[in-house]
Motif scaffolding. Structure first.
Motif, mmCIF file in Angstrom:
data_model
loop_
_atom_site.group_PDB
_atom_site.id
_atom_site.type_symbol
_atom_site.label_atom_id
_atom_site.label_comp_id
_atom_site.label_asym_id
_atom_site.label_seq_id
_atom_site.Cartn_x
_atom_site.Cartn_y
_atom_site.Cartn_z
ATOM 1 N N LEU A 260 0.860 -1.178 0.000
ATOM 2 C CA LEU A 260 0.000 0.000 0.000
ATOM 3 C C LEU A 260 0.897 1.229 0.000
ATOM 4 C CD1 LEU A 260 -2.568 -1.078 2.754
ATOM 5 C CD2 LEU A 260 -2.677 -1.481 0.298
ATOM 6 N N SER A 261 0.562 2.203 -0.808
ATOM 7 C CA SER A 261 1.341 3.439 -0.835
ATOM 8 C C SER A 261 0.409 4.613 -1.099
ATOM 9 C CB SER A 261 2.435 3.371 -1.899
ATOM 10 O OG SER A 261 1.860 3.276 -3.179
ATOM 11 N N ALA A 262 0.887 5.791 -0.736
ATOM 12 C CA ALA A 262 0.109 7.005 -0.967
ATOM 13 C C ALA A 262 1.054 8.186 -1.070
ATOM 14 C CB ALA A 262 -0.893 7.220 0.159
ATOM 15 N N GLY A 263 1.041 8.825 -2.226
ATOM 16 C CA GLY A 263 1.811 10.041 -2.408
ATOM 17 C C GLY A 263 1.082 11.201 -1.731
ATOM 18 N N PRO A 264 1.619 12.391 -1.837
ATOM 19 C CA PRO A 264 1.016 13.545 -1.154
ATOM 20 C C PRO A 264 -0.430 13.819 -1.561
ATOM 21 C CG PRO A 264 3.178 14.108 -2.029
ATOM 22 C CD PRO A 264 2.867 12.733 -2.508
ATOM 23 N N LEU A 265 -0.749 13.687 -2.846
ATOM 24 C CA LEU A 265 -2.120 13.978 -3.284
ATOM 25 C C LEU A 265 -3.099 12.922 -2.774
ATOM 26 C CD1 LEU A 265 -1.540 15.197 -6.944
ATOM 27 C CD2 LEU A 265 -1.867 16.566 -4.888
ATOM 28 N N LEU A 266 -2.701 11.654 -2.812
ATOM 29 C CA LEU A 266 -3.564 10.599 -2.282
ATOM 30 C C LEU A 266 -3.728 10.751 -0.773
ATOM 31 C CD1 LEU A 266 -2.444 7.433 -4.286
ATOM 32 C CD2 LEU A 266 -4.567 8.708 -4.520
ATOM 33 N N GLN A 267 -2.655 11.103 -0.073
ATOM 34 C CA GLN A 267 -2.750 11.304 1.378
ATOM 35 C C GLN A 267 -3.694 12.455 1.702
ATOM 36 O OE1 GLN A 267 1.062 11.722 3.311
ATOM 37 N NE2 GLN A 267 1.885 9.941 2.248
ATOM 38 N N LYS B 31 -6.311 13.346 0.182
ATOM 39 C CA LYS B 31 -7.692 12.868 0.040
ATOM 40 C C LYS B 31 -7.960 11.586 0.825
ATOM 41 C CE LYS B 31 -9.705 15.920 -2.368
ATOM 42 N NZ LYS B 31 -10.883 16.587 -1.842
ATOM 43 N N LYS B 32 -7.000 11.181 1.670
ATOM 44 C CA LYS B 32 -7.118 9.990 2.512
ATOM 45 C C LYS B 32 -7.370 8.726 1.679
ATOM 46 C CE LYS B 32 -8.652 12.525 6.604
ATOM 47 N NZ LYS B 32 -7.945 13.718 6.263
ATOM 48 N N LEU B 33 -6.580 8.587 0.622
ATOM 49 C CA LEU B 33 -6.665 7.426 -0.260
ATOM 50 C C LEU B 33 -5.320 6.720 -0.285
ATOM 51 C CD1 LEU B 33 -8.548 9.003 -3.298
ATOM 52 C CD2 LEU B 33 -9.525 7.600 -1.487
ATOM 53 N N GLN B 34 -5.327 5.464 -0.745
ATOM 54 C CA GLN B 34 -4.103 4.691 -0.895
ATOM 55 C C GLN B 34 -4.133 3.948 -2.220
ATOM 56 O OE1 GLN B 34 -3.894 2.213 2.667
ATOM 57 N NE2 GLN B 34 -2.167 3.445 3.355
ATOM 58 N N SER B 35 -2.963 3.636 -2.683
ATOM 59 C CA SER B 35 -2.792 2.852 -3.888
ATOM 60 C C SER B 35 -2.407 1.437 -3.479
ATOM 61 C CB SER B 35 -1.692 3.497 -4.732
ATOM 62 O OG SER B 35 -1.395 2.705 -5.826
ATOM 63 N N VAL B 36 -3.038 0.442 -4.093
ATOM 64 C CA VAL B 36 -2.720 -0.964 -3.821
ATOM 65 C C VAL B 36 -1.857 -1.454 -4.979
ATOM 66 C CG1 VAL B 36 -3.648 -3.274 -3.445
ATOM 67 C CG2 VAL B 36 -4.924 -1.268 -2.636
ATOM 68 N N GLY C 158 -5.909 4.471 -5.811
ATOM 69 C CA GLY C 158 -6.801 5.410 -5.163
ATOM 70 C C GLY C 158 -8.048 4.832 -4.546
ATOM 71 N N VAL C 159 -7.915 4.007 -3.519
ATOM 72 C CA VAL C 159 -9.061 3.538 -2.738
ATOM 73 C C VAL C 159 -8.864 4.007 -1.296
ATOM 74 C CG1 VAL C 159 -9.592 1.553 -4.201
ATOM 75 C CG2 VAL C 159 -7.971 1.277 -2.344
ATOM 76 N N ASP C 160 -9.943 4.042 -0.522
ATOM 77 C CA ASP C 160 -9.814 4.511 0.864
ATOM 78 C C ASP C 160 -8.993 3.518 1.690
ATOM 79 O OD1 ASP C 160 -11.772 2.677 2.436
ATOM 80 O OD2 ASP C 160 -12.979 3.397 0.738
ATOM 81 N N HIS C 161 -8.518 3.971 2.857
ATOM 82 C CA HIS C 161 -7.600 3.164 3.682
ATOM 83 C C HIS C 161 -8.196 1.804 4.048
ATOM 84 C CE1 HIS C 161 -4.567 6.227 4.146
ATOM 85 N NE2 HIS C 161 -5.491 7.118 4.467
#
Length: 155
Positions: A103-110, A112-117, A130-133
């Motif tokens: 799971l990772s999240a760059g500044p823009l995803l963070q 919006k409180k989203l993460q990348s799987v 871009g899905v929620d935590h």
């Protein structure tokens, strides 16, 4: 059909498009300085500026359309990720081939409180961006559990 990304991913894409536009504007200003101080031909500056503006407008317009085609689906045998709006691409990642899920999240995803799987195989990394935590954590757990089951059955 699969799961759609959350609506808030559109905001992330808009922010990315805005940052791209800002970078393009800085380049255009630099080129205008080149025109003024270095006597570059104005037609080159005008053509590049027009291309940047057209691509930026297109990027903003296509966000809603792009959102309609981003999907993912997890079955007992594979993880399918469908992307693309002009060129549709569906990638099926066999559960047997999955080595790791991060799971990772760059500044823009963070923001919006989203993460990348990210699904890692020996050959590539596939991303559900871009899905929620909570969804990201449950996807990771589910995929890794399925991979462990397949590994047990394979042995």
């Amino acid at each position: 059909m699969g799961q759609q990304l959350p609506e808030s991913i559109k905001s992330v894409w808009r922010l990315q498009a805005s940052l791209n536009l800002l970078i393009e504007m800085i380049i255009i200003v630099g080129m205008l300085c080149g025109f003024y101080f270095l006597k570059w031909p104005m037609w080159i500056v005008a053509i590049i500026a027009a291309i940047f503006i057209i691509f930026s407008i297109g990027e903003f317009i296509l966000i809603s359309y792009r959102y309609q085609f981003w999907r993912y689906q997890i079955s007992d045998h594979d993880v399918e990720v469908t992307t693309g709006f002009f060129v549709r691409k569906t990638t099926a990642v066999p559960i047997l081939r999955i080595q790791d899920v991060t799971l990772s999240a760059g500044p823009l995803l963070q923001f919006k409180k989203l993460q990348s799987v990210k699904i890692h195989t020996a050959a590539a990394v596939h991303e559900i961006g871009g899905v929620d935590h909570q969804t990201a954590t449950s996807l990771k757990t589910k995929i890794m559990d399925l991979a462990k089951e397949e590994d047990v059955y394979d042995s």
